[in-house]
Design an enzyme around this catalytic site. Structure first.
Site, PDB file in Angstrom:
ATOM      1  N   CYS B  99       0.886  -1.169   0.000  1.00  0.00           N
ATOM      2  CA  CYS B  99       0.000   0.000   0.000  1.00  0.00           C
ATOM      3  C   CYS B  99       0.916   1.209   0.000  1.00  0.00           C
ATOM      4  O   CYS B  99       1.503   1.534   1.026  1.00  0.00           O
ATOM      5  CB  CYS B  99      -0.930   0.003   1.214  1.00  0.00           C
ATOM      6  SG  CYS B  99      -1.896   1.527   1.350  1.00  0.00           S
ATOM      7  N   CYS B 102      -0.670   4.386   2.253  1.00  0.00           N
ATOM      8  CA  CYS B 102      -0.776   4.323   3.721  1.00  0.00           C
ATOM      9  C   CYS B 102      -0.291   2.952   4.156  1.00  0.00           C
ATOM     10  O   CYS B 102       0.916   2.687   4.131  1.00  0.00           O
ATOM     11  CB  CYS B 102      -2.176   4.667   4.208  1.00  0.00           C
ATOM     12  SG  CYS B 102      -3.552   3.960   3.291  1.00  0.00           S
ATOM     13  N   SER B 103      -1.193   2.056   4.500  1.00  0.00           N
ATOM     14  CA  SER B 103      -0.741   0.730   4.925  1.00  0.00           C
ATOM     15  C   SER B 103      -1.899  -0.257   4.919  1.00  0.00           C
ATOM     16  O   SER B 103      -1.988  -1.103   5.795  1.00  0.00           O
ATOM     17  CB  SER B 103      -0.154   0.808   6.330  1.00  0.00           C
ATOM     18  OG  SER B 103      -1.150   1.312   7.189  1.00  0.00           O
ATOM     19  N   CYS B 104      -2.799  -0.152   3.935  1.00  0.00           N
ATOM     20  CA  CYS B 104      -3.956  -1.045   3.868  1.00  0.00           C
ATOM     21  C   CYS B 104      -3.481  -2.500   3.887  1.00  0.00           C
ATOM     22  O   CYS B 104      -2.551  -2.873   3.166  1.00  0.00           O
ATOM     23  CB  CYS B 104      -4.744  -0.780   2.599  1.00  0.00           C
ATOM     24  SG  CYS B 104      -5.378   0.899   2.523  1.00  0.00           S
TER      25      CYS B 104
END
Lengths: 97, 194, 103
Positions: B99, B102-104
């Protein structure tokens, strides 16, 4: 840099040169107590319809570049959550640094 | 390693929690309960789903067409979770999930994302030089394999269905599941029969 | 897929369609929240499949009413994006319909 070459936003990191030579560190440490608490707080506030994940992201993306890189992952979340709670009038702004 | 939180961050959390409690918005018990629930999610769930898909063609079809329903079929509560997409590795295609924005991460079936997944280096490099990133971690894929980087930018969360390793014929699901590491569900590794 | 496919306009693009991502930079116009990464803007890719319709995150981020938009998996060849990499390697990105145009 000429004005017509857009610079990606800080969080828009795909392929940027800044980390081109940075190895991906094999960091397997589980989230600490602070991170887990911030994570749970976000979920509880979202469950109460007081914020969305999209608002969380917008808040994180508004963090100035220097702070964005200096803060840890859940520290950025916390900054965003606090800003949102103030923005929505849920808490007073003296909560903020 | 990830640095510990700064003193000003700890203080901000204390002030925010105190203010939210004073306003009657949240209680410490609610936070603790949510945290306990979140702590329970682990990659073992994703591994069980993969092992079942390796042995049960109908479940494999469900997993690939509707990851959320496949998770629920394993007893995982997916209420309120984002849709789960599952990406099938083949002899000619390897998926790697990142991701960049962000950090999905498919937390319902893999638990908390590891620090490296959230790191600036992984977020910027995986999408641009996946072969270099994988090689640094000891995974050298043949040039005949397409590496398909999946940038998790929107409403789905993505998990990889790795290929079943050779030499595991006749194995039971539990034994197969033990081969399926978290890394192989993100695509930075592939399962191997020891 | 079990996308919470809410009632939305039918998907404009089908699997296999060639599409161009708009070369738009809303971040230069003021506060915004967008899920289209910079490196695919202005680039041409192929629709893998529609993924369902979801409320537009660009509105959700500001707590505005959010109409649903069709989301697509769009596939890009890796090498042209970066001028490096192995031919045949690809990048697949979730992109909302309002960021896509026919190519």
């Amino acid at each position: 840099m000429p004005d017509d070459i857009p610079v990606p936003a800080t969080h828009d990191m795909g392929g940027i040169a800044r980390f081109h030579c940075t190895p991906v560190e094999h960091d397997e440490a589980p989230p600490d107590a602070f991170g887990r608490q911030v994570d749970a707080l976000r979920q509880v506030l979202a469950g109460k319809k007081l914020m969305t994940v999209d608002e969380l992201r917008r808040g994180i993306e508004s963090i100035p570049e220097g702070e964005y890189f200096a803060l840890g992952y859940y520290e950025r979340w916390l900054r965003s959550i606090a800003l949102l709670m103030v923005e929505k009038g849920i808490v007073e702004k003296d909560v903020l640094p | 390693m990830a640095a510990p939180p700064r003193a000003d961050s700890l203080a901000l959390l204390d002030r925010l929690m105190a203010a939210l409690q004073a306003k009657g918005v949240v209680t410490p018990a609610e936070i603790a309960e949510r945290q306990a629930n979140t702590d329970k999610a682990s990659p073992e769930t994703g591994a069980r789903m993969v092992a079942k898909a390796w042995t049960d063609p109908a479940y494999r079809a469900l997993l690939l067409s509707d990851g959320k329903a496949a998770a629920e079929a394993m007893g995982v509560s997916m209420a309120g979770a984002p849709p789960l997409g599952v990406l099938e590795n083949t002899p000619t295609r390897h998926h790697l999930v990142v991701c960049t924005l962000c950090s999905c991460y498919p937390r319902a079936v893999l638990g908390y994302p590891p620090n490296w997944y959230k790191s600036f280096a992984y977020r910027s490099r995986a999408v641009r030089e996946p072969r270099a990133v994988l090689a640094e971690w000891g995974l050298n894929l043949s040039d005949s394999v397409e590496i398909r980087v999946v940038d998790s930018t929107a409403d789905y969360r993505w998990m990889v269905l790795p290929m079943r390793p050779a030499g595991t014929e006749g194995w039971e699901e539990a034994r197969l599941a033990a081969l399926v590491t978290r890394d192989s569900l993100v695509g930075v590794a592939v399962p191997a029969a020891a | 897929m079990s996308a919470p496919a809410q009632a939305a306009a039918p998907a404009r693009f089908a699997a296999g369609a060639t599409v161009r991502v708009k070369d738009d930079w809303p971040e230069r116009r003021g506060p915004c929240h967008i899920r289209t990464p910079h490196y695919i803007r202005g680039r041409t890719g192929t629709v893998v499949r529609p993924l369902g319709a979801f409320p537009n995150p660009e509105d959700l981020a500001f707590a505005r009413p959010a109409p649903t938009r069709t989301l697509y998996h769009v596939l890009f060849a890796q090498e042209p994006l970066w001028h490096e990499g192995k031919p045949g390697d690809t990048v697949m990105v979730e992109v909302f319909e309002h960021w896509l145009e026919e190519a």
